[in-house]
Scaffold this motif. Structure first.
Motif, PDB file in Angstrom:
ATOM      1  N   THR A  57       0.830  -1.407  -0.004  1.00  0.00           N
ATOM      2  CA  THR A  57       0.104  -0.335  -0.178  1.00  0.00           C
ATOM      3  C   THR A  57       0.993   1.324   0.146  1.00  0.00           C
ATOM      4  O   THR A  57       0.562   1.980  -1.291  1.00  0.00           O
ATOM      5  CB  THR A  57      -0.960  -0.056   1.344  1.00  0.00           C
ATOM      6  N   VAL A  58       1.730   1.142   0.843  1.00  0.00           N
ATOM      7  CA  VAL A  58       2.235   2.433   1.326  1.00  0.00           C
ATOM      8  C   VAL A  58       3.196   2.701  -0.259  1.00  0.00           C
ATOM      9  O   VAL A  58       4.114   3.422  -1.005  1.00  0.00           O
ATOM     10  CB  VAL A  58       3.504   1.975   2.383  1.00  0.00           C
ATOM     11  N   ASP A  59       4.122   1.630  -0.655  1.00  0.00           N
ATOM     12  CA  ASP A  59       5.363   1.220  -1.824  1.00  0.00           C
ATOM     13  C   ASP A  59       4.427   1.435  -3.149  1.00  0.00           C
ATOM     14  O   ASP A  59       4.717   2.796  -4.034  1.00  0.00           O
ATOM     15  CB  ASP A  59       5.745  -0.191  -2.163  1.00  0.00           C
ATOM     16  N   ALA A  60       2.939   1.356  -3.199  1.00  0.00           N
ATOM     17  CA  ALA A  60       2.660   1.809  -4.693  1.00  0.00           C
ATOM     18  C   ALA A  60       2.077   2.944  -4.307  1.00  0.00           C
ATOM     19  O   ALA A  60       2.334   4.211  -5.587  1.00  0.00           O
ATOM     20  CB  ALA A  60       1.556   0.827  -4.858  1.00  0.00           C
ATOM     21  N   ALA A  61       1.567   3.645  -3.453  1.00  0.00           N
ATOM     22  CA  ALA A  61       1.526   5.056  -2.923  1.00  0.00           C
ATOM     23  C   ALA A  61       2.642   6.191  -2.959  1.00  0.00           C
ATOM     24  O   ALA A  61       2.753   6.808  -4.120  1.00  0.00           O
ATOM     25  CB  ALA A  61       1.156   5.495  -2.136  1.00  0.00           C
ATOM     26  N   GLY A  62       3.229   6.077  -2.519  1.00  0.00           N
ATOM     27  CA  GLY A  62       4.970   6.898  -2.892  1.00  0.00           C
ATOM     28  C   GLY A  62       5.589   6.687  -4.404  1.00  0.00           C
ATOM     29  O   GLY A  62       5.982   7.551  -4.672  1.00  0.00           O
ATOM     30  N   LEU A  63       5.757   5.958  -5.190  1.00  0.00           N
ATOM     31  CA  LEU A  63       5.820   5.266  -6.289  1.00  0.00           C
ATOM     32  C   LEU A  63       5.396   5.957  -7.585  1.00  0.00           C
ATOM     33  O   LEU A  63       5.627   6.971  -8.106  1.00  0.00           O
ATOM     34  CB  LEU A  63       6.377   3.858  -6.246  1.00  0.00           C
ATOM     35  N   ALA A  64       3.476   5.985  -7.214  1.00  0.00           N
ATOM     36  CA  ALA A  64       3.332   6.370  -7.951  1.00  0.00           C
ATOM     37  C   ALA A  64       2.934   7.966  -7.699  1.00  0.00           C
ATOM     38  O   ALA A  64       2.913   8.594  -8.675  1.00  0.00           O
ATOM     39  CB  ALA A  64       1.340   5.907  -7.524  1.00  0.00           C
ATOM     40  N   LEU A  65       3.143   8.581  -6.699  1.00  0.00           N
ATOM     41  CA  LEU A  65       3.310   9.888  -6.464  1.00  0.00           C
ATOM     42  C   LEU A  65       4.673  10.886  -7.030  1.00  0.00           C
ATOM     43  O   LEU A  65       4.222  11.434  -7.570  1.00  0.00           O
ATOM     44  CB  LEU A  65       3.295  10.141  -4.775  1.00  0.00           C
ATOM     45  N   LYS A  66       5.368  10.070  -6.940  1.00  0.00           N
ATOM     46  CA  LYS A  66       7.161  10.514  -7.709  1.00  0.00           C
ATOM     47  C   LYS A  66       6.746  10.830  -9.110  1.00  0.00           C
ATOM     48  O   LYS A  66       7.173  11.528  -9.540  1.00  0.00           O
ATOM     49  CB  LYS A  66       8.486   9.425  -7.072  1.00  0.00           C
ATOM     50  N   SER A  67       6.122   9.762  -9.564  1.00  0.00           N
ATOM     51  CA  SER A  67       6.282   9.347 -10.525  1.00  0.00           C
ATOM     52  C   SER A  67       5.137  10.292 -11.506  1.00  0.00           C
ATOM     53  O   SER A  67       4.178   9.900 -12.512  1.00  0.00           O
ATOM     54  CB  SER A  67       5.983   7.665 -11.623  1.00  0.00           C
ATOM     55  N   GLY A  68       3.878  10.678 -10.276  1.00  0.00           N
ATOM     56  CA  GLY A  68       3.174  12.003 -11.101  1.00  0.00           C
ATOM     57  C   GLY A  68       1.694  11.191 -11.433  1.00  0.00           C
ATOM     58  O   GLY A  68       0.921  11.929 -11.895  1.00  0.00           O
ATOM     59  N   ASN A  69       1.315  10.237 -10.979  1.00  0.00           N
ATOM     60  CA  ASN A  69       0.370   9.531 -11.375  1.00  0.00           C
ATOM     61  C   ASN A  69      -0.389   9.489  -9.520  1.00  0.00           C
ATOM     62  O   ASN A  69      -0.010   9.108  -8.841  1.00  0.00           O
ATOM     63  CB  ASN A  69       0.368   7.975 -11.279  1.00  0.00           C
TER      64      ASN A  69
END
Length: 421
Positions: free
Chosen positions: A133-145
């Motif tokens: 949950t946290v990994d997906a949220a963080g990577l999505a945010l940094k890549s603008g998603n």
């Protein structure tokens, strides 16, 4: 109920689209500040997460979850700190958005650039592990998603607590809370509505067991990246340093059995079998590993006779299938027949054998004299990963920031018009 659930999922996707439209304009500074805010909030509110996680673990054990799955589900202060550090690591990585992949000035003066851009709205369907949950949220945010997260009911309390914390942190940082949303998890129809929301969702990534992954890949109308199961092999070659081989096999199998990069199969060259088979069998059994072996292994005390099913099994437990092979080519053929395309390892002192193995084995990652446990986004320097892709299009192996982007062509002209042909 189904129509109401469909509208609930689609409404979340529409909100995610609005958030994504804002994220595409967010600077790296703003995104990184939000990631640090999210990490700090997780540490500050860790007790909330642990209390929620305890409810999930209690319910899981009552429902008969295996200890391997309970381990995937479990959070500790150390694991919460680990995912928080993952967010901070992602904040320190280069922002992929806007990177120029290639460019040129055409003979007519038109300036052409291919640049990285966010996918937009990314759906994630996953089982158990709330750290995803946290990994997906963080990577999505940094890549603008913007991320739509559909976790399993077994982690409902944990995921709800985590997403609430992340959304609060986003608002504190001045970014839309709807950049991260948690979808309903009690009805499988919510998965169907997510993976068929073509036009609302840009990409879906399934992460879990083969049943989940196959269902999503086969039913989705939204583009999907397949993250495969991990039937990973360690092959001990004729020239292997047997001390090294023992350590690599043990680490690959026992470091953490519930993850997809754990070794599930062992192949030993016949030239070293007489010495290595009893040695590695004893070492594995000392670590409480049950060996499912072919005839050569089955001669050892306590080894179970392997069945055809064993060669294709992702155990996710203290079990390993083991076989003696006559050559490197036999090992490669076995892997081709039974491997899942995730990670394969060779232990060898012969460079030619290593080169032949790495060239012929068809997998997302191939290790030479190293544990299969290294196939991981963090270990590869990507920060947290959103999954390990075993397909061959767009992304393969650990998926970090770059794999969550697409590209667009941008052409700059000065009144350029194309002449008639």
């Amino acid at each position: 109920m189904t129509d109401d659930l469909r509208e609930q999922v689609h409404a979340a996707a529409r909100r995610a689209r609005v958030a994504a439209d804002e994220l595409v304009l967010a600077t790296r500074e703003r995104k990184d500040a939000a990631l640090h805010e999210m990490a700090a909030a997780l540490r500050t509110r860790a007790q909330e997460v642990l209390e929620a996680n305890a409810k999930d673990i209690e319910a899981g054990r009552a429902a008969g979850l295996s200890e391997g799955l309970v381990d995937r589900l479990a959070l500790t202060e150390q694991r919460i700190d680990g995912v928080a550090k993952g967010l901070e690591t992602v904040a320190g990585l280069t922002d992929p958005v806007g990177e120029v992949l290639r460019g040129s000035i055409l003979p007519n003066g038109l300036e052409l650039r291919q640049v990285r851009v966010p996918m937009g709205v990314v759906g994630m369907v996953y089982e158990a592990r709330p750290n995803v949950t946290v990994d997906a949220a963080g990577l999505a945010l940094k890549s603008g998603n913007a991320a739509l997260l559909r976790g399993s009911s077994s982690a409902e309390h944990s995921n709800t607590a985590l997403v609430a914390i992340l959304r609060d942190a986003l608002e504190t940082a001045g970014l839309p809370a709807d950049s991260v949303q948690l979808l309903p998890c009690h009805d499988r129809a919510s998965v169907t509505h997510l993976i068929t929301a073509r036009g609302l969702v840009d990409l879906v990534i399934p992460r879990g067991g083969s049943g989940l992954i196959n269902a999503v890949v086969q039913q989705a109308t939204v583009p999907t990246i397949e993250t495969g199961v991990g039937n990973c092999h360690v092959y001990v070659d004729a020239s292997a340093d047997l001390d090294m081989a023992e350590q690599i096999v043990l680490n690959s199998k026992t470091r953490r059995t519930s993850v997809c990069n754990a070794a599930e199969s062992l192949l030993v060259h016949a030239a070293v079998a007489d010495e290595f088979v009893p040695r590695i069998t004893a070492a594995l059994q000392a670590q409480q590993v049950t060996v499912h072996g072919d005839e050569a292994f089955a001669r050892q005390a306590g080894v179970r006779q392997a069945t055809d099913e064993d060669w294709d099994t992702e155990y996710l437990s203290l079990d390993i299938a083991a076989r003696v092979v006559d050559s490197l080519d036999d090992a490669v053929r076995h892997i081709a027949d039974h491997g899942s395309g995730h990670t394969e390892a060779i232990v060898t002192s012969d460079v030619a054998s290593a080169r032949r193995f790495t060239a012929r084995v068809d997998a997302a990652a191939v290790m030479v004299n190293a544990s299969t446990a290294f196939t991981d986004g963090g270990e590869f320097g990507m920060g947290a990963e959103i999954g390990i892709s075993t397909q061959k299009l767009h992304a393969r192996g650990p998926m970090g920031l770059a794999e969550l982007t697409s590209s667009k062509w941008v052409a700059w002209g000065e009144g350029h018009i194309r002449p008639s042909s």
